[in-house]
Design an enzyme around this catalytic site. Structure first.
Site, PDB file in Angstrom:
ATOM      1  N   LYS A 152     -12.456  -2.574  11.975  1.00 35.57           N
ATOM      2  CA  LYS A 152     -11.334  -2.294  12.877  1.00 35.57           C
ATOM      3  C   LYS A 152     -11.733  -2.579  14.332  1.00 35.57           C
ATOM      4  CE  LYS A 152      -8.243  -0.947   9.899  1.00 35.57           C
ATOM      5  NZ  LYS A 152      -7.038  -1.734   9.651  1.00 35.57           N
ATOM      6  N   LEU A 164      -1.171  -4.887   9.163  1.00 37.92           N
ATOM      7  CA  LEU A 164      -1.782  -5.419   7.951  1.00 37.92           C
ATOM      8  C   LEU A 164      -3.087  -4.702   7.637  1.00 37.92           C
ATOM      9  CD1 LEU A 164      -1.536  -7.643   5.794  1.00 37.92           C
ATOM     10  CD2 LEU A 164      -2.847  -9.122   7.314  1.00 37.92           C
ATOM     11  N   GLY A 165      -3.275  -4.383   6.376  1.00 38.10           N
ATOM     12  CA  GLY A 165      -4.522  -3.754   5.964  1.00 38.10           C
ATOM     13  C   GLY A 165      -4.543  -3.498   4.476  1.00 38.10           C
ATOM     14  N   ARG A 213      -3.702   7.568  -4.922  1.00 38.13           N
ATOM     15  CA  ARG A 213      -4.938   7.738  -4.154  1.00 38.13           C
ATOM     16  C   ARG A 213      -5.223   9.239  -4.114  1.00 38.13           C
ATOM     17  NH1 ARG A 213      -4.269   4.039   1.288  1.00 38.13           N
ATOM     18  NH2 ARG A 213      -3.866   2.036   0.277  1.00 38.13           N
ATOM     19  N   TYR A 244     -15.377   0.401   7.526  1.00 37.53           N
ATOM     20  CA  TYR A 244     -13.977   0.488   7.935  1.00 37.53           C
ATOM     21  C   TYR A 244     -13.843   0.493   9.453  1.00 37.53           C
ATOM     22  CZ  TYR A 244      -9.160   2.144   8.217  1.00 37.53           C
ATOM     23  OH  TYR A 244      -7.821   2.257   8.497  1.00 37.53           O
ATOM     24  N   LEU A 303      -3.039   8.658   8.503  1.00 37.40           N
ATOM     25  CA  LEU A 303      -1.602   8.403   8.405  1.00 37.40           C
ATOM     26  C   LEU A 303      -0.994   9.278   7.320  1.00 37.40           C
ATOM     27  CD1 LEU A 303      -1.693   4.507   8.609  1.00 37.40           C
ATOM     28  CD2 LEU A 303      -0.989   6.087  10.413  1.00 37.40           C
TER      29      LEU A 303
END
Length: 170
Positions: A81, A26-27, A112, A77, A104
Site C-alpha cells: 500500500k 482496487l484491491g 471471511r 500488505y 472497513l
C-alpha cells in the site's frame, strides 16, 4: 461502465480517456490471490491504471489505500500500500487524494470468518471510539466524493481515518 482485462490494461487505454477525476478502490487479499497476485492487483494494476488515467487527461486521482501504509513496513500488505501510494503520486496528477481508512466495515459476499469476528468487535468499539479503528465503507465513499467537491489541500492530500470520518459526514 467498461469491463477491462487488467492483464492487458494498456489495450483498454480508451476507457481511461476524457475523465477529469479518477477513483480507485482496487484491491484483493493475499489469501485470495497469493503473494504475487496481491502485489500485481494492489500495486501494479493500480499504478498502471493511474498512468493510463493521467495520460487520458485525468487531473485529480483519488486512491483508497490503508491505515498504516508504509513502503518500509515489514508487513506485505502495508508495504505494498505504501509503494502504490508513492507510484500514484509520481504519476504527476494536478491533485492526488489518498485515503487511509482503518478496518472497513461492510457486508462481504465471500466468507471471511476472522474479518467477520473483527468487524463485530470493532462495531462495538466504534460506539465508544467512532473514528479510531474502523470506518463504514459508505463513509469512505462519501469522503472520496467530497474530496472532489472541496478545495484541495495541496497537490497531494493524505486523509487518515479520523479525517475520512469528518469528510464523510459532509
Amino acid at each position: 461502465q467498461v469491463v477491462v482485462d487488467f492483464e492487458r490494461l494498456s489495450d483498454h487505454a480508451a476507457a481511461f480517456q476524457g475523465h477529469d477525476v479518477g477513483f480507485c478502490c482496487l484491491g484483493t487479499t493475499r489469501a485470495k490471490a497469493g503473494v504475487a497476485g496481491f502485489i500485481r492487483v494492489d500495486r501494479d494494476y493500480v499504478a498502471q491504471a493511474a498512468e493510463l488515467a493521467r495520460a487520458g487527461g485525468c487531473k485529480h486521482f483519488i486512491l483508497q489505500s490503508s491505515q498504516g501504509a508504509n513502503e518500509h513496513s515489514p508487513f506485505l500488505y502495508l508495504r505494498v500500500k505504501g509503494e502504490v501510494e508513492n507510484l500514484v503520486q509520481a504519476v504527476g496528477f494536478d491533485r492526488c487524494t489518498i485515503l487511509r481508512p482503518a478496518v472497513l466495515l461492510c457486508a462481504r459476499q465471500e466468507s471471511r470468518p476472522a474479518e467477520w469476528i473483527a468487524q463485530q468487535f470493532l462495531s462495538l468499539v466504534a460506539r465508544v471510539f467512532p473514528t479510531a479503528y474502523s470506518v463504514p465503507v459508505e463513509t469512505v465513499a462519501r469522503a472520496m466524493v467530497a474530496s472532489v467537491l472541496k478545495p484541495g489541500g495541496g497537490k497531494v492530500e493524505v486523509l487518515e481515518n479520523k479525517a475520512i470520518h469528518e469528510l464523510g459526514k459532509a
